[in-house]
Design an enzyme around this catalytic site. Sequence first.
Site, PDB file in Angstrom:
ATOM      1  N   GLU A  79       0.832  -1.206   0.000  1.00  0.00           N
ATOM      2  CA  GLU A  79       0.000   0.000   0.000  1.00  0.00           C
ATOM      3  C   GLU A  79       0.861   1.249   0.000  1.00  0.00           C
ATOM      4  O   GLU A  79       2.024   1.202   0.383  1.00  0.00           O
ATOM      5  CB  GLU A  79      -0.869   0.037   1.276  1.00  0.00           C
ATOM      6  CG  GLU A  79      -1.705  -1.183   1.459  1.00  0.00           C
ATOM      7  CD  GLU A  79      -2.405  -1.212   2.815  1.00  0.00           C
ATOM      8  OE1 GLU A  79      -2.469  -0.163   3.491  1.00  0.00           O
ATOM      9  OE2 GLU A  79      -2.883  -2.299   3.176  1.00  0.00           O
ATOM     10  N   LYS A  94       2.010   4.669   1.635  1.00  0.00           N
ATOM     11  CA  LYS A  94       2.034   5.221   2.981  1.00  0.00           C
ATOM     12  C   LYS A  94       1.663   6.702   2.856  1.00  0.00           C
ATOM     13  O   LYS A  94       2.457   7.515   2.358  1.00  0.00           O
ATOM     14  CB  LYS A  94       3.411   5.060   3.613  1.00  0.00           C
ATOM     15  CG  LYS A  94       3.458   5.488   5.061  1.00  0.00           C
ATOM     16  CD  LYS A  94       4.776   5.062   5.687  1.00  0.00           C
ATOM     17  CE  LYS A  94       4.824   5.326   7.164  1.00  0.00           C
ATOM     18  NZ  LYS A  94       4.566   6.697   7.553  1.00  0.00           N
ATOM     19  N   ASP A 147       0.944  10.463   3.844  1.00  0.00           N
ATOM     20  CA  ASP A 147       1.645  11.323   4.782  1.00  0.00           C
ATOM     21  C   ASP A 147       0.718  12.415   5.303  1.00  0.00           C
ATOM     22  O   ASP A 147       0.750  13.555   4.847  1.00  0.00           O
ATOM     23  CB  ASP A 147       2.866  11.936   4.093  1.00  0.00           C
ATOM     24  CG  ASP A 147       3.823  12.529   5.104  1.00  0.00           C
ATOM     25  OD1 ASP A 147       3.647  12.277   6.314  1.00  0.00           O
ATOM     26  OD2 ASP A 147       4.750  13.244   4.680  1.00  0.00           O
ATOM     27  N   TYR A 199      -7.249   2.554   5.851  1.00  0.00           N
ATOM     28  CA  TYR A 199      -6.346   1.462   5.465  1.00  0.00           C
ATOM     29  C   TYR A 199      -6.199   0.326   6.472  1.00  0.00           C
ATOM     30  O   TYR A 199      -5.387  -0.554   6.299  1.00  0.00           O
ATOM     31  CB  TYR A 199      -4.969   2.011   5.130  1.00  0.00           C
ATOM     32  CG  TYR A 199      -4.407   2.982   6.162  1.00  0.00           C
ATOM     33  CD1 TYR A 199      -4.184   2.595   7.477  1.00  0.00           C
ATOM     34  CD2 TYR A 199      -4.087   4.286   5.779  1.00  0.00           C
ATOM     35  CE1 TYR A 199      -3.677   3.479   8.401  1.00  0.00           C
ATOM     36  CE2 TYR A 199      -3.579   5.184   6.707  1.00  0.00           C
ATOM     37  CZ  TYR A 199      -3.374   4.770   8.010  1.00  0.00           C
ATOM     38  OH  TYR A 199      -2.872   5.643   8.921  1.00  0.00           O
ATOM     39  N   LYS A 251      10.371   3.625   3.671  1.00  0.00           N
ATOM     40  CA  LYS A 251      10.296   5.071   3.482  1.00  0.00           C
ATOM     41  C   LYS A 251      11.037   5.475   2.214  1.00  0.00           C
ATOM     42  O   LYS A 251      12.165   5.036   1.979  1.00  0.00           O
ATOM     43  CB  LYS A 251      10.930   5.801   4.677  1.00  0.00           C
ATOM     44  CG  LYS A 251      10.223   5.516   5.989  1.00  0.00           C
ATOM     45  CD  LYS A 251       9.017   6.412   6.176  1.00  0.00           C
ATOM     46  CE  LYS A 251       9.433   7.743   6.670  1.00  0.00           C
ATOM     47  NZ  LYS A 251       8.938   8.160   7.944  1.00  0.00           N
ATOM     48  N   CYS A 289      31.297  43.952  -4.720  1.00  0.00           N
ATOM     49  CA  CYS A 289      30.670  43.167  -5.780  1.00  0.00           C
ATOM     50  C   CYS A 289      31.678  42.181  -6.373  1.00  0.00           C
ATOM     51  O   CYS A 289      32.764  42.583  -6.796  1.00  0.00           O
ATOM     52  CB  CYS A 289      30.139  44.085  -6.877  1.00  0.00           C
ATOM     53  SG  CYS A 289      29.436  43.169  -8.259  1.00  0.00           S
ATOM     54  N   CYS A 320      32.203  43.260 -10.294  1.00  0.00           N
ATOM     55  CA  CYS A 320      32.793  44.516 -10.762  1.00  0.00           C
ATOM     56  C   CYS A 320      33.590  45.244  -9.681  1.00  0.00           C
ATOM     57  O   CYS A 320      34.193  46.277  -9.952  1.00  0.00           O
ATOM     58  CB  CYS A 320      31.710  45.435 -11.331  1.00  0.00           C
ATOM     59  SG  CYS A 320      30.656  46.162 -10.070  1.00  0.00           S
ATOM     60  N   CYS A 339      24.743  45.894  -5.473  1.00  0.00           N
ATOM     61  CA  CYS A 339      25.818  46.544  -6.197  1.00  0.00           C
ATOM     62  C   CYS A 339      25.139  47.652  -6.979  1.00  0.00           C
ATOM     63  O   CYS A 339      24.211  47.409  -7.754  1.00  0.00           O
ATOM     64  CB  CYS A 339      26.487  45.561  -7.161  1.00  0.00           C
ATOM     65  SG  CYS A 339      27.513  46.403  -8.384  1.00  0.00           S
ATOM     66  N   CYS A 385      28.346  46.955 -14.495  1.00  0.00           N
ATOM     67  CA  CYS A 385      28.473  45.643 -13.855  1.00  0.00           C
ATOM     68  C   CYS A 385      27.848  44.588 -14.786  1.00  0.00           C
ATOM     69  O   CYS A 385      26.633  44.616 -15.028  1.00  0.00           O
ATOM     70  CB  CYS A 385      27.776  45.667 -12.492  1.00  0.00           C
ATOM     71  SG  CYS A 385      27.897  44.113 -11.606  1.00  0.00           S
TER      72      CYS A 385
HETATM   73  S1  IVH Z   1      -1.196   0.632   8.844  1.00  0.00           S
HETATM   74  C1  IVH Z   1      -0.661  -1.469  12.867  1.00  0.00           C
HETATM   75  N1  IVH Z   1      -1.251   1.643   6.414  1.00  0.00           N
HETATM   76  O1  IVH Z   1       1.969   5.410   9.018  1.00  0.00           O
HETATM   77  C2  IVH Z   1      -0.570  -0.851  11.538  1.00  0.00           C
HETATM   78  N2  IVH Z   1      -0.420   3.009   8.184  1.00  0.00           N
HETATM   79  O2  IVH Z   1       4.044   4.413  11.443  1.00  0.00           O
HETATM   80  C3  IVH Z   1      -1.325   0.428  11.474  1.00  0.00           C
HETATM   81  N3  IVH Z   1       0.187   5.282   7.487  1.00  0.00           N
HETATM   82  O3  IVH Z   1       0.686   5.946  12.158  1.00  0.00           O
HETATM   83  C4  IVH Z   1      -0.911   1.326  10.402  1.00  0.00           C
HETATM   84  N4  IVH Z   1      -0.354   5.039   5.361  1.00  0.00           N
HETATM   85  O4  IVH Z   1      -0.540   7.059  10.312  1.00  0.00           O
HETATM   86  C5  IVH Z   1      -0.927   1.852   7.719  1.00  0.00           C
HETATM   87  N5  IVH Z   1      -1.422   2.413   4.224  1.00  0.00           N
HETATM   88  C6  IVH Z   1      -1.104   2.620   5.515  1.00  0.00           C
HETATM   89  C7  IVH Z   1      -0.595   3.858   5.971  1.00  0.00           C
HETATM   90  C8  IVH Z   1      -0.250   4.010   7.322  1.00  0.00           C
HETATM   91  C9  IVH Z   1       0.110   5.873   6.279  1.00  0.00           C
HETATM   92  C10 IVH Z   1       0.714   5.936   8.700  1.00  0.00           C
HETATM   93  C11 IVH Z   1      -0.138   5.776   9.931  1.00  0.00           C
HETATM   94  C12 IVH Z   1       0.770   5.218  10.983  1.00  0.00           C
HETATM   95  C13 IVH Z   1       2.128   5.347  10.394  1.00  0.00           C
HETATM   96  C14 IVH Z   1       2.936   4.128  10.710  1.00  0.00           C
END
Ligand code: IVH
Length: 666
Positions: free
Chosen positions: A110, A112, A114, A222, A309, A403, A406, A421, A427
């Site tokens: 999946e 992640k 942010d 998620y 990450k 400068c 120049c 300058c 210049c």
């Molecule tokens: S699963 C026990 N799935 O990442 C597992 N987390 O350090 C629960 N996050 O605090 C998390 N996308 O805020 C999961 N597809 C995803 C995610 C996700 C972002 C964040 C979440 C969590 C942190 C994990």
Amino acid sequence: MTEIERIDQLRKELHAHNYNYYILNAPVISDQEFDRLMRELQDLEAKHPEHYDENSPSVRVGSDISKEFRQVEHRYPMLSLGNTYSEAEVADFYERVRKSLNEDFEICCELKFDGTSISLIYEEGKLVQAVTRGDGVRGDDVTDNVKTIHSIPLVLQGSGYPDSFEIRGEILMPWKVFEELNRERELREEPLFANPRNAASGTLKLQNSAAVASRKLDAFLYYMPGDNLPHDGHYENLQEAAKWGFKISKHMRKARTLQEIFDFINYWDTERKNLPVATDGIVLKVNSRRQQRNLGYTAKSPRWAIAYKFQAERALTRLEKVTYQVGRTGAVTPVANLAPVQLSGTVVRRASLHNADIIASLDLHMGDMVYVEKGGEIIPKITGVDLASRPAGSEKVTFITHCPECGSKLVRYEDEAAHYCTNESTCPPQIKGRIEHFISRRAMNIEGLGPETVDQFYQEGMIRDAADLYTLRASDICRLERMGEKSAENIVNGIEKSKQVPYERVLFALGIRFVGETVAKKVARAFPSIDKLESATLDDLVHVDEIGEKIAQSILRYFHDERNRTFVTRLREAGLQMETSEEDQSGRTDRLQGKSIVISGVFARHSRDDYKALIERHGGKNVGSISKKTSFILAGENMGPSKLEKAEKLNIPIINEDDFLAMIEE
Ligand code: IVH
């Protein structure tokens, strides 16, 4: 039908329309119709307070009641995930899982997201509680705020959902909303949010849910931690949740092999840049919940999942030296020269240090290890120094006094951060910079000519200012190195064509300080010829809307300088437009004078750009976002619902294109 029945019917319909719009992206009614239904519901609800429903679609608009958040304990602690940064670490995870399970398994891959994580509790198909992560054990009850997020269902649809369950996800601020929010904050001189994550969590913690509603948050779900779910597969459960009305990412994939996992990672490493929301990695989860239970947890995180990450957006590298760049206005910009370092996909060697104050506030020393970041901007910046690794006896970085191009002594004007300058006439980077500005697309737009050719002409002594361009002959140009007859002709043609560029752009091309594109337009309208402008007094100038003392003084200073007056005369003799043409003047009115107008939606009779031009032609100002100062909104079809909401809240008139055209007609 009784009014109570009508309320129930409207609530049902509006929940469905909300789902179609925000989850499926496929509205079946117009925004106007949606608003009409919503207003009908709000009116009826006001008449029947006894029929209150805390999950009515009308709660989406939020309330301005302010309250501190209640702390709530999580049913299941909100753990974090172990982080990995390399394929090798991902392979280790895969191996560990394989060995512990000793049977076939699937990994759900999946994105992640942010943002800021949220836990949602649903009872009997209704959202009853939304809690932030907090310290993982207890968090803030932000239910009222979360209810304003349209992609979070207040009432579930379909069937088969447990009577009581929890679903977790991430609340996000889309890039576009984030950028718009920061633009507005900049205008109001409020501190900017560093990234969409801070903006999302800051917004979620606002005390006033109506303010939250106006910030257009989004959410992806998620994870469901309970044990009363329809399937053993995590992926399959989420697909089910999608049918209940939740927004589930379409980019989840199940993988069996390590290679499939790497393919997913590599694909999204670049592709994520095209997503409307911020992501900072990939999450890998063992799909079977039975297998998840077998693998269990460490004190901090599950053994059945990890995060990979993406390469850090921040890098640590050595400051090798500081060089200084001189711009066309003579402003001197310090530039950090760095030991090359990888940063979000590119190698960074230089970063802007902006001015002497920034250098001082960083307390920069030669050889320092510095943190570089790429924010929204393209040019990376230095955000900090690792003091622990400062070389002993290293020399403090001090701003130059002369400068670098120049040798003139630099000056720093009162109230300005930059050093200058002041040797405008000889210049070299200032001369070349002015010519580059003159030929640039938004100014004279001279085709075939770019900074390199300008540099070449300058080196060869063929030009000393932009007026010299109009004396160049193709036969002289093609004698230069790497220059064919064809390109020489193109350049001469481009220069010739620029003689038709309208006066307001010529005015911008002159490069008078503080006279940018917009100001140039205003000035050209108020003083329709350069002669009129040249003879304008300070008083004449400051009387023009949006021209303050600073701009006025700068214009006076420009024409006070004999060299500039000669330059303008030579341009005039070359045949440039030094007054507003008849054609341009006709059709101009001040019917929209002083009006700030927001354009929104899709139009039938003219394009958006046409409307922009019409607004300007009639003396109005086209602005990007709605504020208290907006005079009205020129709205076409499909104006965004949040814009509508905001307009209504601020009581700003909404005008359709027919009425607008009538307004400027006469
Ligand atoms: S699963 C026990 N799935 O990442 C597992 N987390 O350090 C629960 N996050 O605090 C998390 N996308 O805020 C999961 N597809 C995803 C995610 C996700 C972002 C964040 C979440 C969590 C942190 C994990």
